[in-house]
Design a protein around this motif. Structure first.
Motif, short mmCIF file in Angstrom:
data_model
loop_
_atom_site.label_atom_id
_atom_site.label_comp_id
_atom_site.label_asym_id
_atom_site.label_seq_id
_atom_site.Cartn_x
_atom_site.Cartn_y
_atom_site.Cartn_z
N PRO A 1 0.74 -1.23 -0.52
CA PRO A 1 0.09 0.21 0.48
C PRO A 1 0.70 1.12 -0.01
CG PRO A 1 -1.24 -1.55 1.74
CD PRO A 1 0.55 -2.41 1.28
N ASP A 2 2.09 0.96 0.70
CA ASP A 2 2.68 2.59 0.78
C ASP A 2 3.04 2.44 -0.61
OD1 ASP A 2 2.52 3.62 3.28
OD2 ASP A 2 4.07 1.99 4.56
N ASN A 3 3.59 1.86 -1.62
CA ASN A 3 4.44 1.75 -2.40
C ASN A 3 2.95 2.27 -3.59
OD1 ASN A 3 7.13 1.58 -1.55
ND2 ASN A 3 6.96 -0.62 -2.58
N ALA A 4 2.14 1.71 -3.98
CA ALA A 4 1.28 2.54 -4.47
C ALA A 4 0.35 3.80 -4.58
CB ALA A 4 0.00 1.38 -4.16
N LYS A 5 0.72 4.00 -3.48
CA LYS A 5 0.36 5.77 -3.02
C LYS A 5 1.64 6.61 -3.35
CE LYS A 5 -2.36 5.88 1.47
NZ LYS A 5 -1.56 6.52 2.48
N ARG A 6 3.36 6.06 -3.38
CA ARG A 6 4.03 6.85 -4.21
C ARG A 6 3.77 6.78 -5.41
NH1 ARG A 6 6.19 3.68 0.60
NH2 ARG A 6 7.45 5.20 1.33
N LEU A 7 3.30 5.66 -5.86
CA LEU A 7 3.39 5.11 -7.55
C LEU A 7 2.12 6.45 -8.09
CD1 LEU A 7 3.48 4.57 -10.57
CD2 LEU A 7 2.07 2.60 -9.96
N LEU A 8 1.29 6.38 -7.53
CA LEU A 8 0.06 7.68 -7.53
C LEU A 8 0.59 8.69 -7.23
CD1 LEU A 8 -3.02 8.37 -7.52
CD2 LEU A 8 -3.20 8.31 -5.29
N TYR A 9 1.04 9.18 -6.74
CA TYR A 9 1.73 10.56 -6.02
C TYR A 9 2.86 10.53 -7.29
CZ TYR A 9 -0.10 10.71 -1.29
OH TYR A 9 -1.06 10.71 -0.53
N ALA A 10 3.37 9.42 -8.52
CA ALA A 10 4.27 10.05 -8.99
C ALA A 10 3.79 10.47 -10.18
CB ALA A 10 5.51 9.00 -9.02
N LEU A 11 2.75 9.69 -10.64
CA LEU A 11 2.22 9.25 -11.77
C LEU A 11 1.03 11.12 -11.03
CD1 LEU A 11 0.35 5.91 -12.20
CD2 LEU A 11 2.20 7.06 -13.67
N GLN A 12 0.80 11.48 -10.63
CA GLN A 12 0.24 12.75 -10.68
C GLN A 12 1.13 13.43 -10.77
OE1 GLN A 12 -1.92 12.17 -6.50
NE2 GLN A 12 -3.47 12.32 -7.24
N ASP A 13 2.52 13.19 -10.62
CA ASP A 13 3.14 14.88 -10.69
C ASP A 13 3.63 14.97 -12.22
OD1 ASP A 13 5.62 16.42 -9.85
OD2 ASP A 13 7.12 14.90 -10.05
N ASN A 14 4.25 13.30 -12.89
CA ASN A 14 4.23 13.75 -13.88
C ASN A 14 3.34 13.95 -15.26
OD1 ASN A 14 7.21 12.00 -14.82
ND2 ASN A 14 6.68 11.33 -12.53
N ILE A 15 2.02 13.49 -14.50
CA ILE A 15 0.66 13.82 -15.84
C ILE A 15 0.49 14.83 -15.43
CG2 ILE A 15 -1.52 13.94 -15.58
CD1 ILE A 15 -1.49 10.97 -14.96
N ALA A 16 1.07 15.75 -15.13
CA ALA A 16 0.81 17.95 -14.08
C ALA A 16 1.83 17.95 -15.18
CB ALA A 16 0.90 17.96 -12.47
#
Length: 102
Positions: free
Chosen positions: A60-75
């Protein structure tokens, strides 16, 4: 006591086979209490049965890190591309009855 400058550097090796990547146009995400499972699938028009091409299992922690990394890259992508890129509100999920099996 003097602190030493430590760098936590990870050297990542990318083989030629993995560097080619696997094309996916559908992801199915499921989870349990201890892990998230991301199944990546290639759906081809006219084919009713599809196979999982790749599976990634995350804590779950790494899934959240992936979510934040994707949000940052999409922005960053959207700021570089300017107007005209789809917003999350405009997202239309794929149609069809694709169901995952574990």
């Amino acid at each position: 006591m003097e602190k030493k400058n430590q760098t936590n550097e990870i050297q990542v090796e990318l083989t030629d086979e993995v560097a080619q990547g696997i094309y996916s146009n559908l992801a199915i995400i499921s989870h349990s209490s201890s892990e998230f499972i991301l199944d990546f699938i290639r759906v081809v028009p006219g084919v009713s049965k599809v196979k999982v091409k790749s599976r990634v299992i995350l804590t779950p922690d790494n899934a959240k890190r992936l979510l934040y990394a994707l949000q940052d890259n999409i922005a960053k992508f959207e700021s570089q591309q300017g107007a005209g890129t789809a917003k999350f509100e405009d997202f239309i999920p794929p149609m069809g009855g694709v169901q995952g099996e574990a």
